[in-house]
Design a protein around this motif. Sequence first.
Motif, PDB file in Angstrom:
ATOM      1  N   GLU A  49       0.838  -1.192   0.000  1.00 51.78           N
ATOM      2  CA  GLU A  49       0.000   0.000   0.000  1.00 51.78           C
ATOM      3  C   GLU A  49       0.885   1.258   0.000  1.00 51.78           C
ATOM      4  O   GLU A  49       0.610   2.228  -0.713  1.00 51.78           O
ATOM      5  N   VAL A  50       1.945   1.228   0.801  1.00 47.93           N
ATOM      6  CA  VAL A  50       2.894   2.353   0.824  1.00 47.93           C
ATOM      7  C   VAL A  50       3.537   2.507  -0.552  1.00 47.93           C
ATOM      8  O   VAL A  50       3.634   3.613  -1.094  1.00 47.93           O
ATOM      9  N   TYR A  51       3.959   1.374  -1.129  1.00 43.55           N
ATOM     10  CA  TYR A  51       4.581   1.404  -2.454  1.00 43.55           C
ATOM     11  C   TYR A  51       3.663   2.089  -3.470  1.00 43.55           C
ATOM     12  O   TYR A  51       4.085   2.986  -4.204  1.00 43.55           O
ATOM     13  N   GLN A  85      17.164  15.945   5.209  1.00 46.98           N
ATOM     14  CA  GLN A  85      16.577  14.697   5.675  1.00 46.98           C
ATOM     15  C   GLN A  85      15.223  14.422   5.013  1.00 46.98           C
ATOM     16  O   GLN A  85      14.375  15.306   4.932  1.00 46.98           O
ATOM     17  N   GLY A  86      15.066  13.196   4.544  1.00 46.17           N
ATOM     18  CA  GLY A  86      13.801  12.794   3.948  1.00 46.17           C
ATOM     19  C   GLY A  86      13.614  13.237   2.514  1.00 46.17           C
ATOM     20  O   GLY A  86      12.548  13.033   1.941  1.00 46.17           O
ATOM     21  N   GLU A  87      14.650  13.830   1.937  1.00 43.32           N
ATOM     22  CA  GLU A  87      14.508  14.310   0.562  1.00 43.32           C
ATOM     23  C   GLU A  87      14.953  13.254  -0.440  1.00 43.32           C
ATOM     24  O   GLU A  87      16.053  12.725  -0.335  1.00 43.32           O
ATOM     25  N   TYR A  88      14.090  12.962  -1.384  1.00 42.57           N
ATOM     26  CA  TYR A  88      14.388  11.981  -2.432  1.00 42.57           C
ATOM     27  C   TYR A  88      14.197  12.617  -3.801  1.00 42.57           C
ATOM     28  O   TYR A  88      13.419  13.562  -3.948  1.00 42.57           O
ATOM     29  N   LEU A 109       9.915  11.819   2.034  1.00 50.97           N
ATOM     30  CA  LEU A 109       9.399  10.566   2.588  1.00 50.97           C
ATOM     31  C   LEU A 109      10.099  10.307   3.905  1.00 50.97           C
ATOM     32  O   LEU A 109      11.241  10.737   4.088  1.00 50.97           O
ATOM     33  N   ASP A 110       9.460   9.562   4.792  1.00 48.44           N
ATOM     34  CA  ASP A 110      10.240   9.137   5.946  1.00 48.44           C
ATOM     35  C   ASP A 110      10.953   7.832   5.592  1.00 48.44           C
ATOM     36  O   ASP A 110      10.661   7.192   4.591  1.00 48.44           O
ATOM     37  N   GLU A 113       8.913   4.717   4.838  1.00 41.71           N
ATOM     38  CA  GLU A 113       8.218   4.759   3.548  1.00 41.71           C
ATOM     39  C   GLU A 113       9.177   4.406   2.414  1.00 41.71           C
ATOM     40  O   GLU A 113       8.834   3.639   1.516  1.00 41.71           O
ATOM     41  N   PHE A 114      10.399   4.972   2.484  1.00 39.96           N
ATOM     42  CA  PHE A 114      11.366   4.676   1.429  1.00 39.96           C
ATOM     43  C   PHE A 114      11.730   3.194   1.438  1.00 39.96           C
ATOM     44  O   PHE A 114      11.797   2.555   0.388  1.00 39.96           O
ATOM     45  N   GLU A 115      11.941   2.626   2.613  1.00 37.04           N
ATOM     46  CA  GLU A 115      12.302   1.208   2.698  1.00 37.04           C
ATOM     47  C   GLU A 115      11.187   0.297   2.191  1.00 37.04           C
ATOM     48  O   GLU A 115      11.442  -0.695   1.515  1.00 37.04           O
TER      49      GLU A 115
END
Length: 125
Positions: A49-51, A85-88, A109-110, A113-115
């Motif tokens: 769902e996160v993906y 931090q948290g920047e993608y 993203l935190d 979420e990224f993982e």
Amino acid sequence: MAKFHVTRSGKTEPCGATVRACPLGGANHFGSLEEAVAYSLSPTFAKREVYTRVQSEARRMAENAAGRKLAADNVWIESSSSGVQGEYQVRYTVPKEEGFHIAQLPLFLDRDEFEDWESVKEERN
Ligand SMILES: [Zn+2]
């Protein structure tokens, strides 16, 4: 045997698809309601769902930057070297063009979420 599926929002219900394949895909179908419910409550479902949420946000940003529709496979995210931090970075390729582009706006993203995004992405590759 009746088939049950889990919708994108995590609802379990009998699958009504008879003529064509159900758009939710084979992995979301189960032989019993109990199995469907167990899946909807599992960490695997939560990750997917996160993906889906992260990937559709990245795709929306890439399509804005590209000014055209892009296939989901042509959009991905990577860590940013900005140190924020948290920047993608949202990266995308345009068919028939070499190399990749980076969307101008960063995606925040935190770590979890990224993982989750990364692990589901790897499963799919
Ligand atoms: Zn179905």
